[in-house]
Design an enzyme around this catalytic site. Structure first.
Site, mmCIF file in Angstrom:
data_model
loop_
_atom_site.group_PDB
_atom_site.id
_atom_site.type_symbol
_atom_site.label_atom_id
_atom_site.label_comp_id
_atom_site.label_asym_id
_atom_site.label_seq_id
_atom_site.Cartn_x
_atom_site.Cartn_y
_atom_site.Cartn_z
ATOM 1 N N ASP A 1 -33.683 -14.191 -9.848
ATOM 2 C CA ASP A 1 -34.991 -13.630 -9.317
ATOM 3 C C ASP A 1 -35.010 -12.027 -9.940
ATOM 4 O OD1 ASP A 1 -32.984 -12.225 -7.340
ATOM 5 O OD2 ASP A 1 -34.961 -11.185 -6.686
ATOM 6 N N GLU B 1 -32.705 -11.065 -4.447
ATOM 7 C CA GLU B 1 -31.891 -9.825 -4.784
ATOM 8 C C GLU B 1 -32.963 -9.009 -4.690
ATOM 9 O OE1 GLU B 1 -29.517 -6.603 -5.768
ATOM 10 O OE2 GLU B 1 -31.057 -7.399 -6.948
#
Length: 458
Positions: free
Chosen positions: A101, A166
């Site tokens: 991500d 994250e």
């Protein structure tokens, strides 16, 4: 029977791995372009959730092709983590971590080129996630491919964890590994989400700061009041909040939270003030804050930062005394400081230093800091691998940010050695406009990781 790694001399192994990594770079850069094209921001308000699914599926396909069977797993926060293990009984277990991500691009018109199209300029590759953290993912892939092409079999048991939330601190991966500790069980944990102090200088990050943030709201009146009619006597919530926030720093800029020690000294590599000014884009005539070395201030002492204030925008100005104002205060604390205690001190400080008004404080979830154990055999192996790959002696550094899963994994598997490395050097400008990566950093880190995996087979 002697292992394939043992059958090669150290120089022969190094040369073959170096050639394999170099030969794999065209594929690596093609993979990076495909990954950057995935708008994998884990926030449906900003990007289509299908983009995160696409990034996870692509990551799983690439890792499986590299020899590690993986599968996307739904974590408790709804993100997709890509996890897998290639068992090798009796061998050391090495976990390779990164995330797929990315942070939002912000105003895409401020970028020099399309943030979702990997673009080469002057030897650097630009695009959101090119460094953080898809560049690290590609370095892991390239290392795995090099090892299998040279050695023919896995010299260690490989575990892969690629997180999907994250950047949004969703903590989904933390909850998943807590519920399934064997998912990430390993003897050596390589967190590929940091980088070098400068390009080409091998660096091991040994310290991460913890976080202890809060939202503070000051209320003084049921509604705003006309500044001409009531200004001077009406209790201004915004002014009260600003007074409170100003108390978090001394006139020299040092963090001054009552009861929180701010005298720590960093014991690792120094941070050259000239480089810091360049890396942080400090304006001419403006000095760095605080007293002490840059490294002390960044990695050994707490830092309170006002991230945002809810107050009228100047474009919508009205002649009014504000009845309510709020702010988010981000507190970073060095490893070894309990973030719960630090957050409690921050809350008490804010209450004590608000001159008037009703004060509401909402504590956010805390994140613990991390200090690496640097005296183990895997750490020594990583230093050897970096020395060989980069041709320079590695240094150690701290990182002001947090990688929450690092702490979670170190607590779940306290006997494991945790190594923090990556491709993210200051010129990458991660989380900012025109994020980029130097492809040589990907290539050299991939070689270092391949050498590490083979070294750990001994």
């Amino acid at each position: 029977m002697e292992s394939p790694v043992a059958q090669l001399s150290s120089s022969d192994l190094r040369d073959r791995l170096e050639a394999a990594v170099a030969g794999g770079m065209p594929r690596a850069l093609a993979d990076l372009a495909s990954l950057v094209a995935c708008r994998s921001v884990f926030d449906p308000r900003i990007e289509d959730p299908a983009e995160c699914v696409r990034a996870a599926e692509l990551t799983a396909a690439l890792l499986t092709q590299a020899g590690v069977p993986v599968t996307p797993l739904v974590t408790p926060d709804g993100s997709l983590a890509v996890c897998g293990r290639l068992p090798r009984p009796g061998a050391r277990r090495v976990l390779l971590y990164t995330h797929h991500d990315v942070v939002p691009v912000g105003d895409s018109s401020a970028w020099t080129s399309d943030p979702w199209t990997l673009t080469e300029r002057d030897g650097r590759l630009y695009g959101r996630g090119a460094a953080d953290c898809k560049g690290n993912l590609v370095a892991v892939l390239t290392a795995l491919r090099a090892v299998t092409s040279v050695v023919g079999e896995w010299p260690v048991e490989v575990v892969v964890v690629v997180e999907g939330s994250e950047e949004q601190s969703g903590r989904g991966m933390e909850k998943l590994v807590a519920a399934q500790p064997n998912l990430a069980a390993a003897d050596v944990i390589v967190m590929a989400d940091t980088g070098n102090v400068t390009a080409g200088q091998p660096t091991l990050t040994t310290s991460l700061r913890g976080t202890a943030s809060v939202r503070i709201t000051v209320r003084t009146m049921a509604q705003s009041a006309h500044s001409g009619m009531y200004g001077g006597a009406a209790p201004d919530a915004l002014q009260a909040l600003l007074t409170t926030l100003a108390s978090l720093r001394s006139p020299q800029g040092e963090t001054t939270i009552d009861g929180l020690d701010a005298s720590g000294v960093w014991g690792g590599a120094a941070y050259d003030p000239v480089l810091f000014r360049r890396d942080a884009a400090v304006l001419e005539g403006v000095d760095a804050l605080g007293q002490g070395s840059i490294a002390d201030l960044l990695w050994a002492r707490p830092a309170a930062t006002v991230l945002a204030i809810d107050a009228p925008a100047t474009a919508r100005v009205a002649a009014a005394v504000q009845g309510e104002a709020s702010a988010i205060v981000n507190l970073r604390v060095p490893a070894g400081v309990d973030p719960v205690v630090a957050q409690g001190l921050l809350v008490a400080h804010l209450r004590a230093h608000t001159p008037y008004g009703r004060v509401e404080i909402e504590p956010f979830p805390v994140g613990r800091g991390f200090a690496a154990r640097t005296d183990g055999p895997a750490y020594a192996a990583m230093r050897r691998a970096m020395r060989t790959a980069y041709g320079r002696e590695p240094v150690t550094t701290g990182q002001g940010g947090s990688i929450p899963l690092t702490v979670a994994l170190s607590e779940l598997h306290p006997e494991a050695e945790v190594l923090l490395v990556g491709v993210e050097e200051p010129e990458c400008h991660i989380h900012a406009v025109d994020e980029s990566v130097d492809p040589r950093e990907i290539e050299t880190l991939a070689l270092a990781l391949a050498l590490l995996l083979c070294d750990l087979a001994a």
